[in-house]
Design an enzyme around this catalytic site. Structure first.
Site: not given
Ligand code: SAH
Length: 204
Positions: A52
């Site tokens: 993010s």
């Molecule tokens: N907080 C992360 C942001 C990653 S983007 C960072 O700081 O890097 C959002 C993430 O949510 C992705 O990796 C995606 O695979 C995950 N995601 C999407 N749906 C999800 C779910 N139902 N359960 C767990 N993770 C999920």
């Protein structure tokens, strides 16, 4: 990053600003992205997902009003960056990711940055982590079509849930506070996150 992207946009919680200054974002991206680690942007981390934008991480953390002893759930581990910032701000951090390759890489990233006490789980984070609930705070780093009920149900009384709610193309960050009268919802900044995919999110 802290002055130009966070303070300048109204992030005022000093604990959040200090935490963002301490966590080395370059350890949560790989290859060429390392040169852009402090850009004002989300960056690719593989599997169609992103780390993010720093500002959104700070907004979510500020909305949760953490003071240091809380039990926190981070949904959507991705690179592990948000979990590391939360580990600076709270007592215990649990994080859950649906893509196992990303969960594995996040484990390496968090260990390399010295955050090995973050507890990493694999699975559908829209269902929360019932065996570790209830939580003082829950941070969701992916866009939900509506309030994920099972996450709300895993909040302690007066617990806080930050979640981007809206369509796949754009959302608003919502802060949901658990109260005896039901969810109290505050809408804040507009944002654009990757979709939350699962039972309480968008279909696969
Ligand atoms: N907080 C992360 C942001 C990653 S983007 C960072 O700081 O890097 C959002 C993430 O949510 C992705 O990796 C995606 O695979 C995950 N995601 C999407 N749906 C999800 C779910 N139902 N359960 C767990 N993770 C999920």
């Amino acid at each position: 990053m802290v002055d130009d992207q966070l303070r300048a946009r109204g992030i005022v919680d000093q604990r959040v600003l200090d935490a963002m200054e301490r966590v080395p974002r370059e350890l949560f991206v790989r290859g060429a992205e390392r040169l852009r680690a402090y850009d004002d942007a989300a960056l690719p981390i593989g599997h169609g997902q992103t780390i993010s934008q720093p500002y959104m991480v700070a907004r979510i953390c500020e909305a949760l009003s953490l003071c240091g002893r809380e039990r926190v759930l981070d949904v959507g581990t991705g690179s592990g960056y948000q979990a590391a910032v939360l580990a600076e701000l709270a007592g215990e951090v649990f994080t859950i990711e649906r893509i196992s390759k990303l969960a594995e890489q996040a484990r390496l990233n968090l260990a390399a940055a010295g955050y090995d006490r973050v507890s990493i789980h694999e699975g559908d984070g829209t269902l929360g982590l019932p065996e570790q609930a209830p939580f003082h705070a829950i941070a969701v780093a992916a866009a939900a079509p509506g309030l994920p009920q099972q996450l709300y149900d895993q909040l302690k009384p007066r617990g806080r849930l930050a979640v981007p709610v809206g369509g796949r193309g754009g959302q608003r960050l919502e802060l949901v506070i658990a109260s005896s009268e039901g969810p109290a919802i505050l809408r804040s900044v507009s944002c654009r996150f990757v979709p939350l995919v699962g039972e309480g999110g968008f279909p696969r």
